[in-house]
Write a protein that holds these residues in place. Structure first.
Motif, PDB file in Angstrom:
ATOM      1  N   ASP A  24      -1.537   6.022   2.819  1.00  0.00           N
ATOM      2  CA  ASP A  24      -2.447   7.047   2.288  1.00  0.00           C
ATOM      3  C   ASP A  24      -1.997   7.480   0.890  1.00  0.00           C
ATOM      4  OD1 ASP A  24      -3.934   6.905   4.568  1.00  0.00           O
ATOM      5  OD2 ASP A  24      -3.080   8.705   5.496  1.00  0.00           O
ATOM      6  N   GLU A  25      -0.682   7.503   0.665  1.00  0.00           N
ATOM      7  CA  GLU A  25      -0.151   7.893  -0.655  1.00  0.00           C
ATOM      8  C   GLU A  25      -0.568   6.871  -1.709  1.00  0.00           C
ATOM      9  OE1 GLU A  25       1.801   7.861   2.193  1.00  0.00           O
ATOM     10  OE2 GLU A  25       1.547  10.038   2.354  1.00  0.00           O
ATOM     11  N   VAL A  39     -13.094   6.085   1.110  1.00  0.00           N
ATOM     12  CA  VAL A  39     -12.408   7.019   0.195  1.00  0.00           C
ATOM     13  C   VAL A  39     -12.701   6.611  -1.249  1.00  0.00           C
ATOM     14  CG1 VAL A  39     -10.133   7.832  -0.586  1.00  0.00           C
ATOM     15  CG2 VAL A  39     -10.572   7.524   1.869  1.00  0.00           C
ATOM     16  N   SER A  54      -4.217   7.360  -2.535  1.00  0.00           N
ATOM     17  CA  SER A  54      -4.384   8.540  -3.413  1.00  0.00           C
ATOM     18  C   SER A  54      -3.941   8.208  -4.828  1.00  0.00           C
ATOM     19  CB  SER A  54      -3.550   9.723  -2.921  1.00  0.00           C
ATOM     20  OG  SER A  54      -3.934  10.059  -1.634  1.00  0.00           O
ATOM     21  N   TYR A  55      -2.839   7.461  -4.948  1.00  0.00           N
ATOM     22  CA  TYR A  55      -2.355   7.096  -6.285  1.00  0.00           C
ATOM     23  C   TYR A  55      -3.394   6.230  -7.015  1.00  0.00           C
ATOM     24  CZ  TYR A  55       0.244   4.859 -10.003  1.00  0.00           C
ATOM     25  OH  TYR A  55       0.615   4.385 -11.234  1.00  0.00           O
ATOM     26  N   GLU A 106      -6.263   8.450  -8.130  1.00  0.00           N
ATOM     27  CA  GLU A 106      -5.879   9.279  -9.290  1.00  0.00           C
ATOM     28  C   GLU A 106      -5.765   8.441 -10.553  1.00  0.00           C
ATOM     29  OE1 GLU A 106      -2.236  11.324  -8.240  1.00  0.00           O
ATOM     30  OE2 GLU A 106      -3.276  12.151  -6.490  1.00  0.00           O
ATOM     31  N   SER A 115     -14.890   8.591  -4.192  1.00  0.00           N
ATOM     32  CA  SER A 115     -14.194   9.004  -5.412  1.00  0.00           C
ATOM     33  C   SER A 115     -14.791   8.383  -6.673  1.00  0.00           C
ATOM     34  CB  SER A 115     -12.723   8.605  -5.337  1.00  0.00           C
ATOM     35  OG  SER A 115     -12.157   9.030  -4.131  1.00  0.00           O
TER      36      SER A 115
END
Ligand SMILES: Cc1ncc(COP(=O)(O)O)c(C=O)c1O
Length: 352
Positions: free
Chosen positions: A331-332, A245, A335-336, A339, A249
């Motif tokens: 997963d959160e 991931v 993602s954080y 971002e 990204s």
């Protein structure tokens, strides 16, 4: 703060620790035997010896090969300081060489160093969970007749051509420090396929015909290590998923880690490069993400060792930083992190 690394224990570890207390067998018992047997089987090696740390494992491996006053030992410029300290403690003379694009020992420079210094031992380090180019290094070992000790402290479960890290060299050293892919708290292991070298290792850690140390681990450490080992593949898979991931990204804004062909990277650390590293690390930390630099100094800078030119490592050590990749990130959280880092690099605060 989202921590850079996090050990995770379940009821299984708690039950094992209670069972050990109740059994009164707190050292040299069934868990130590279980760990030794299971780790050897997992790696596909004949012999495994547990000791109290990775540094000690490196020291014993060097001593088992007879390293003493003035023996040259080649090490890469990028590693944790224990790699070079073990050489000094064994009485050897380190020679530091550059790394390749995978942050591991450069085989071409290793050959230059071997021709010039005739080392007794070469120590490739599987840094961040990526295996060194063991095919090239073992080819050089056959050609020039030096021994190879793999520093596999960061590479539990990594493989190359389906052969595990720790099964390629004449000997290998592992660490089970709290942050490692197999944590015990503290601990280490030496592995080998060579019966004679196994005997030499034993002489250093078993009392008998030779002055030896007591470097043993307790049953508590062995139980934690055994239970953690049984979950290693699943956890490495999770690390590899998070890394994929991140790489998707970040590949346009950073230099992302490379995976060697035919090799499984186990992402002990997920390490990016950017010229404005210091600012990025500061901003990540302000955003509650425990980014860190592994390692800010090269081994010869730290210890004043003899070295060949290290242009790659000198650039890398100014640009590398690592972000959390441990398998218990949600997963959160992943993602954080994606971002936050995307925002930090595109906010204009960064001068690249
Ligand atoms: C590459 C490397 N070598 C050696 C060691 C030494 O291991 P320990 O801390 O268990 O002595 C470590 C880790 O700490 C390491 O990361």
């Amino acid at each position: 703060m989202i921590r850079i690394t996090e050990p995770y224990f379940s009821e299984e570890e708690k039950e094992a620790l209670i069972e050990i207390i109740e059994s009164h067998q707190i050292t040299r018992g069934r868990w130590t035997r279980a760990f030794t047997d299971e780790f050897a089987r997992y790696l596909g090696v004949k012999h495994c010896f547990t000791v109290c740390s990775g540094t000690v494992a490196l020291f014993i491996a060097l001593k088992a090969l007879g390293v003493d006053r003035g023996d040259k030992v080649v090490v890469p410029a990028m590693s944790f300081m224990a790699t070079i300290d073990a050489v000094y403690l064994a009485g050897g003379d380190p020679v530091v060489v550059d790394v390749d694009d995978f942050y591991t020992l450069d085989p071409n420079q290793t050959e230059d160093a071997v021709k010039r210094f005739r080392p007794k031992v070469v120590i490739p380090v599987h840094l961040y969970g990526c295996m060194a180019d063991m095919e090239a290094i073992m080819y050089l070992s056959d050609k020039y007749g030096f021994y190879v000790i793999e520093d596999a402290a960061q590479a539990h479960g990594a493989d190359l051509k389906s052969k595990k890290a720790g099964s390629w060299g004449h000997l290998a050293a592992f660490s089970f420090y709290a942050s490692k892919n197999v944590p015990m708290g503290e601990g280490g292991a030496i592995t080998t396929n060579d019966d004679h070298l196994a005997e030499e290792v034993r002489r250093w850690i078993d009392f008998g015909d030779h002055p030896a140390f007591n470097f043993r681990i307790t049953e508590f450490q062995a139980a934690i290590g055994t239970i953690q080992l049984r979950k290693l593949d699943e956890r490495n898979e999770r690390r590899r998923h998070i890394a994929s991931v991140y790489t998707r990204s970040f590949k346009d804004s950073f230099t992302t880690p490379q995976e060697r062909e035919g090799s499984t990277h186990v992402y002990h650390l997920y390490t990016l490069r950017h010229p404005d590293r210091n600012r990025i690390v500061e901003d990540l930390r302000s955003a509650g993400i425990d980014a860190r630099v592994y390692y800010p100094y090269l081994l010869h800078e730290l210890r004043g060792a003899v070295h060949l030119p290290t242009p790659k490592a000198e650039t890398f050590r100014r640009e590398v930083f690592s972000i959390p990749v441990h398998p218990y990130l949600t997963d959160e959280e992943v993602s954080y992190i994606v971002e936050a880092l995307t925002e930090i690099v595109s906010s204009g605060k960064i001068i690249s």
